[in-house]
Enzyme design. Structure first.
Site, PDB file in Angstrom:
ATOM      1  CG  PHE A  93      -1.938  -1.019   1.324  1.00 39.02           C
ATOM      2  CD1 PHE A  93      -3.145  -0.883   0.657  1.00 39.02           C
ATOM      3  CD2 PHE A  93      -1.724  -2.170   2.070  1.00 39.02           C
ATOM      4  CE1 PHE A  93      -4.116  -1.853   0.730  1.00 39.02           C
ATOM      5  CE2 PHE A  93      -2.693  -3.152   2.150  1.00 39.02           C
ATOM      6  CZ  PHE A  93      -3.892  -2.997   1.481  1.00 39.02           C
ATOM      7  CB  ALA A 100       1.817   4.711  -2.972  1.00 37.70           C
ATOM      8  CE1 TYR A 134      -1.734   7.384  -6.278  1.00 32.80           C
ATOM      9  CE2 TYR A 134      -3.783   7.928  -7.391  1.00 32.80           C
ATOM     10  CZ  TYR A 134      -3.079   7.138  -6.518  1.00 32.80           C
ATOM     11  OH  TYR A 134      -3.690   6.084  -5.878  1.00 32.80           O
ATOM     12  CE  LYS A 150      -0.723   3.861  -6.210  1.00 28.59           C
ATOM     13  NZ  LYS A 150      -0.542   2.882  -5.133  1.00 28.59           N
ATOM     14  CG  PHE A 179     -13.592   2.651  -9.379  1.00 27.49           C
ATOM     15  CD1 PHE A 179     -14.089   3.454 -10.379  1.00 27.49           C
ATOM     16  CD2 PHE A 179     -12.842   1.534  -9.747  1.00 27.49           C
ATOM     17  CE1 PHE A 179     -13.869   3.157 -11.719  1.00 27.49           C
ATOM     18  CE2 PHE A 179     -12.614   1.224 -11.084  1.00 27.49           C
ATOM     19  CZ  PHE A 179     -13.126   2.043 -12.071  1.00 27.49           C
ATOM     20  CG  HIS A 184     -10.865  10.318   0.751  1.00 30.56           C
ATOM     21  ND1 HIS A 184     -10.421   9.129   1.275  1.00 30.56           N
ATOM     22  CD2 HIS A 184     -10.021  10.587  -0.282  1.00 30.56           C
ATOM     23  CE1 HIS A 184      -9.377   8.702   0.598  1.00 30.56           C
ATOM     24  NE2 HIS A 184      -9.114   9.568  -0.345  1.00 30.56           N
ATOM     25  NE  ARG A 195     -15.451  11.086  -9.270  1.00 24.10           N
ATOM     26  CZ  ARG A 195     -15.869  11.816 -10.296  1.00 24.10           C
ATOM     27  NH1 ARG A 195     -16.950  11.446 -10.978  1.00 24.10           N
ATOM     28  NH2 ARG A 195     -15.211  12.899 -10.665  1.00 24.10           N
TER      29      ARG A 195
END
Length: 334
Positions: free
Chosen positions: A82, A84, A150, A154, A178, A198, A230
């Site tokens: 994870f 990053a 970003y 990835k 997502f 978020h 979303r």
């Protein structure tokens, strides 16, 4: 089985650590705590689980010696990765740190895995590798044309993992998320970002009467109510997917990639209304203009993960909001 979780003190990583422990795995977290919190591991260490929590190795993926020591001293069997940097806006301003941390750090990790005979890795990728959607729902055959550093880091790592499989037999599963939401249903861990970017936690923060007003960016999109749509996948469902991906590799599955979403979308206004319903509070709202680069609709086609990994997201948007609200209240001492 021993699993090293890089970034295990972060939001999604910590939920995966708990899910692994609850499933009987022995888990070591590896974290430099630049964004994750050491208190997370301290909390997890006191929780009764089926597996053994081996503790946190405080190290950096940019330091090869740290990775070698963690793998050697703990005799790891697999890695879930994870660690990053993940802020799109920051990546536009500081691409150097994103390529260094996300790409070079992962290459160091893969090299250490090769040297220590660890041949299985589950990678936290992103729907940002797809870029602007040409169609929705987005399946795994959708072109990958990321529009920010970003997403490009990835995608670079995904290609690197293909090459390391062909050359060294390190098999990988790349999970393209997502929008992730919610917290542990037992309120053991949750989302803890500073600054918080978020949607759902930012709406919920506006319920506590401290003068924070929720800002909605754009209500004139070509969607059912004018706001962006979303696909919100619950973080516990996401953690379950990582365990299924690990089991897939343990059982001999080959390198592959999967979308993780619900196959359904919720608009910003719908999320806002659900937050008011769950909290029972009227939330202050200010509508502002669109932000550049926000697509109108981003929804996953998750059929491949269902068919191959046998993953089925079970939790609803309301579940995600409820657990996120419980966590926010806990963080505030309410």
């Amino acid at each position: 089985m021993k699993v090293m979780v890089t970034g295990g003190d972060g939001y999604i990583g910590s939920h995966c650590v708990l899910a692994l422990l609850d499933s009987g795995y022995d888990v070591l977290t590896f974290d430099n705590h630049s964004t994750g919190h050491i208190q997370t591991s301290e909390n997890i260490s006191g929780i009764s689980t089926e597996g053994r929590f081996l503790g946190t190795f405080s190290g950096d993926l940019l330091n090869v010696d740290d990775i070698n020591r963690a793998l050697k001293e703990n005799d790891m069997d697999a890695v879930i990765h994870f660690a990053a940097f993940s802020q799109v806006a920051e990546s536009m301003k500081r691409p150097d740190i994103y390529y260094r941390n996300n790409v070079c750090g992962t290459m160091n990790l893969l090299d250490a895995m090769k040297d220590h005979g660890v041949d299985k890795i589950v990678f936290s990728s992103t729907a940002a590798t797809y870029g602007e959607p040409e169609y929705t729902p987005i399946d795994e055959d959708h072109p990958q044309r990321p529009i920010n550093p970003y997403g490009r880091t990835k995608l670079t790592v995904e290609g690197m993992m293909d090459d390391y499989d062909l050359a060294y037999g390190i098999r990988s599963v790349r999970l393209r998320y997502f929008n992730v939401a919610g917290a542990d249903s037992g309120c053991r861990v949750g989302e803890w970002h500073d600054p918080e970017t978020h949607l759902i936690p930012n709406i919920l923060k506006s319920t506590f009467g401290d003068g924070k007003e929720f800002e909605l960016f754009g209500d004139d999109y070509d969607t059912r109510d004018g706001t962006c749509i979303r696909d919100y996948v619950n973080v516990e469902d996401l953690a379950d997917a990582h365990i299924l991906a690990l089991e897939y590799l343990v059982n001999g599955g080959g390198t592959d990639f999967f979308n993780l979403g619900t196959n359904e979308g919720s608009s910003v206004k719908e999320v806002f209304a659900e937050c008011e319903k769950v909290t029972g509070k009227k939330i202050p709202l200010k509508i502002k203009g669109r932000r550049p680069g926000d697509p109108a609709v981003l929804v996953a086609d998750n059929r491949k993960a269902k068919e191959i990994l046998h993953w089925n997201p079970r939790r609803t948007l309301s579940d995600s909001i409820r657990t996120a609200y419980m966590w926010e209240k806990k963080m505030r001492g309410n």
